[in-house]
Structure formats: C-alpha cells, structure tokens
Design a protein around this motif. Structure first.
Motif, PDB file in Angstrom:
ATOM      1  N   GLY A  41      49.509 -27.427  13.575  1.00  0.00           N
ATOM      2  CA  GLY A  41      50.578 -26.567  13.074  1.00  0.00           C
ATOM      3  C   GLY A  41      51.762 -27.360  12.574  1.00  0.00           C
ATOM      4  O   GLY A  41      52.373 -27.006  11.562  1.00  0.00           O
ATOM      5  N   LEU A  42      52.104 -28.435  13.256  1.00  0.00           N
ATOM      6  CA  LEU A  42      53.211 -29.285  12.827  1.00  0.00           C
ATOM      7  C   LEU A  42      52.909 -29.936  11.483  1.00  0.00           C
ATOM      8  O   LEU A  42      53.754 -29.950  10.579  1.00  0.00           O
ATOM      9  N   VAL A  43      51.695 -30.462  11.327  1.00  0.00           N
ATOM     10  CA  VAL A  43      51.316 -31.091  10.056  1.00  0.00           C
ATOM     11  C   VAL A  43      51.339 -30.063   8.939  1.00  0.00           C
ATOM     12  O   VAL A  43      51.843 -30.328   7.836  1.00  0.00           O
ATOM     13  N   LEU A  44      50.822 -28.869   9.192  1.00  0.00           N
ATOM     14  CA  LEU A  44      50.815 -27.809   8.184  1.00  0.00           C
ATOM     15  C   LEU A  44      52.237 -27.400   7.800  1.00  0.00           C
ATOM     16  O   LEU A  44      52.539 -27.188   6.621  1.00  0.00           O
ATOM     17  N   ILE A  46      54.942 -29.296   7.931  1.00  0.00           N
ATOM     18  CA  ILE A  46      55.529 -30.381   7.143  1.00  0.00           C
ATOM     19  C   ILE A  46      55.002 -30.347   5.711  1.00  0.00           C
ATOM     20  O   ILE A  46      55.769 -30.531   4.753  1.00  0.00           O
ATOM     21  N   VAL A  47      53.705 -30.071   5.542  1.00  0.00           N
ATOM     22  CA  VAL A  47      53.133 -29.969   4.192  1.00  0.00           C
ATOM     23  C   VAL A  47      53.783 -28.820   3.428  1.00  0.00           C
ATOM     24  O   VAL A  47      54.103 -28.956   2.238  1.00  0.00           O
ATOM     25  N   PHE A  48      54.017 -27.684   4.094  1.00  0.00           N
ATOM     26  CA  PHE A  48      54.678 -26.564   3.428  1.00  0.00           C
ATOM     27  C   PHE A  48      56.105 -26.925   3.023  1.00  0.00           C
ATOM     28  O   PHE A  48      56.557 -26.558   1.929  1.00  0.00           O
ATOM     29  N   PHE A  49      56.841 -27.634   3.874  1.00  0.00           N
ATOM     30  CA  PHE A  49      58.207 -28.039   3.523  1.00  0.00           C
ATOM     31  C   PHE A  49      58.213 -28.977   2.324  1.00  0.00           C
ATOM     32  O   PHE A  49      59.079 -28.879   1.451  1.00  0.00           O
ATOM     33  N   ILE A  50      57.270 -29.894   2.257  1.00  0.00           N
ATOM     34  CA  ILE A  50      57.174 -30.809   1.114  1.00  0.00           C
ATOM     35  C   ILE A  50      56.857 -30.026  -0.158  1.00  0.00           C
ATOM     36  O   ILE A  50      57.450 -30.272  -1.217  1.00  0.00           O
ATOM     37  N   ALA A  51      55.931 -29.058  -0.063  1.00  0.00           N
ATOM     38  CA  ALA A  51      55.583 -28.245  -1.229  1.00  0.00           C
ATOM     39  C   ALA A  51      56.780 -27.430  -1.710  1.00  0.00           C
ATOM     40  O   ALA A  51      57.025 -27.334  -2.922  1.00  0.00           O
ATOM     41  N   VAL A  52      57.548 -26.858  -0.800  1.00  0.00           N
ATOM     42  CA  VAL A  52      58.737 -26.084  -1.185  1.00  0.00           C
ATOM     43  C   VAL A  52      59.778 -26.993  -1.821  1.00  0.00           C
ATOM     44  O   VAL A  52      60.429 -26.610  -2.801  1.00  0.00           O
ATOM     45  N   PHE A  53      59.943 -28.214  -1.324  1.00  0.00           N
ATOM     46  CA  PHE A  53      60.894 -29.159  -1.909  1.00  0.00           C
ATOM     47  C   PHE A  53      60.550 -29.428  -3.373  1.00  0.00           C
ATOM     48  O   PHE A  53      61.414 -29.353  -4.254  1.00  0.00           O
ATOM     49  N   PHE A  54      59.269 -29.732  -3.651  1.00  0.00           N
ATOM     50  CA  PHE A  54      58.877 -30.019  -5.025  1.00  0.00           C
ATOM     51  C   PHE A  54      58.935 -28.769  -5.905  1.00  0.00           C
ATOM     52  O   PHE A  54      59.248 -28.854  -7.096  1.00  0.00           O
ATOM     53  N   LEU A  55      58.686 -27.600  -5.337  1.00  0.00           N
ATOM     54  CA  LEU A  55      58.800 -26.362  -6.095  1.00  0.00           C
ATOM     55  C   LEU A  55      60.248 -26.107  -6.503  1.00  0.00           C
ATOM     56  O   LEU A  55      60.527 -25.771  -7.658  1.00  0.00           O
ATOM     57  N   VAL A  56      61.185 -26.283  -5.592  1.00  0.00           N
ATOM     58  CA  VAL A  56      62.605 -26.086  -5.905  1.00  0.00           C
ATOM     59  C   VAL A  56      63.070 -27.108  -6.936  1.00  0.00           C
ATOM     60  O   VAL A  56      63.809 -26.768  -7.870  1.00  0.00           O
ATOM     61  N   LYS A  57      62.619 -28.343  -6.805  1.00  0.00           N
ATOM     62  CA  LYS A  57      62.985 -29.384  -7.757  1.00  0.00           C
ATOM     63  C   LYS A  57      62.489 -29.036  -9.165  1.00  0.00           C
ATOM     64  O   LYS A  57      63.231 -29.164 -10.147  1.00  0.00           O
ATOM     65  N   SER A  58      61.266 -28.563  -9.268  1.00  0.00           N
ATOM     66  CA  SER A  58      60.700 -28.188 -10.557  1.00  0.00           C
ATOM     67  C   SER A  58      61.416 -26.968 -11.143  1.00  0.00           C
ATOM     68  O   SER A  58      61.692 -26.920 -12.350  1.00  0.00           O
ATOM     69  N   MET A  59      61.721 -25.982 -10.298  1.00  0.00           N
ATOM     70  CA  MET A  59      62.410 -24.788 -10.787  1.00  0.00           C
ATOM     71  C   MET A  59      63.805 -25.134 -11.300  1.00  0.00           C
ATOM     72  O   MET A  59      64.236 -24.618 -12.329  1.00  0.00           O
ATOM     73  N   ASN A  60      64.516 -26.018 -10.613  1.00  0.00           N
ATOM     74  CA  ASN A  60      65.846 -26.425 -11.076  1.00  0.00           C
ATOM     75  C   ASN A  60      65.762 -27.128 -12.418  1.00  0.00           C
ATOM     76  O   ASN A  60      66.614 -26.931 -13.287  1.00  0.00           O
ATOM     77  N   LYS A  61      64.741 -27.951 -12.607  1.00  0.00           N
ATOM     78  CA  LYS A  61      64.567 -28.653 -13.884  1.00  0.00           C
ATOM     79  C   LYS A  61      64.325 -27.651 -15.013  1.00  0.00           C
ATOM     80  O   LYS A  61      64.895 -27.791 -16.098  1.00  0.00           O
ATOM     81  N   HIS A  62      63.529 -26.628 -14.759  1.00  0.00           N
ATOM     82  CA  HIS A  62      63.262 -25.629 -15.783  1.00  0.00           C
ATOM     83  C   HIS A  62      64.467 -24.735 -16.050  1.00  0.00           C
ATOM     84  O   HIS A  62      64.700 -24.313 -17.181  1.00  0.00           O
TER      85      HIS A  62
END
Length: 88
Positions: A41-44, A46-62
């Motif tokens: 659960g902890l690994v999952l 952390i993976v979700f937090f990393i995915a949300v970070f890159f999603l927010v970064k991409s949305m801000n760029k767009h």
C-alpha cells in the motif's frame, strides 16, 4: 383492514442473536496476515503521488499556452456599411 383473528397480544418479535465467542485465542483481528499489505500500500501510494505530480506539471504547461481570453476580437469597422449597395 386487520384480519379478524388478529389481536395485539399475539404479536411476537423474533430477534436474531449472534452467539458469543468464548475463544481465548482471539487476537482482536491480528491474525496470520495482519500487516502484510502495508508495504504494498505504501509503494502504491507513492506511485500515485508521483503520477499526480507529473499530471499537475503537464497541466500547468498546457494552461500557460492558452490565450488569456477565447472571445473573438472586435473589428474596428462594421462590415454592414461596406456590404450595403450604394445609391446614386
């Protein structure tokens, strides 16, 4: 409405009772598999937090590439005047 053989004194309520557990070996839910899903659960998480970070970064760029307004710019001269036929 009520049947003729119905009387208030003959109403019976049936109650389901769960038998008490007198087993002294009960560890309160901490059986053989207790706590084994925590690392997964902890690994999952952390993976979700990393995915949300890159999603927010991409949305801000767009979003930065969007125009300030989607309204069409107002033309300086109205077209109706040029389209009207001239009368001499």
């Amino acid at each position: 409405m009520l049947s003729p053989d119905f009387s208030l004194g003959s109403t019976v309520a049936l109650v389901a009772v769960q038998p008490s557990n007198t087993n002294d070996n009960d560890k309160g839910g901490q059986g053989e598999d207790f706590g084994k899903s925590s690392p997964v659960g902890l690994v999952l998480l952390i993976v979700f937090f990393i995915a949300v970070f890159f999603l927010v970064k991409s949305m801000n760029k767009h979003i930065k590439g969007l125009p300030a307004s989607f309204d069409e710019p107002a033309s300086e001269a109205p077209k109706e005047a040029s389209d009207a036929p001239k009368k001499d």
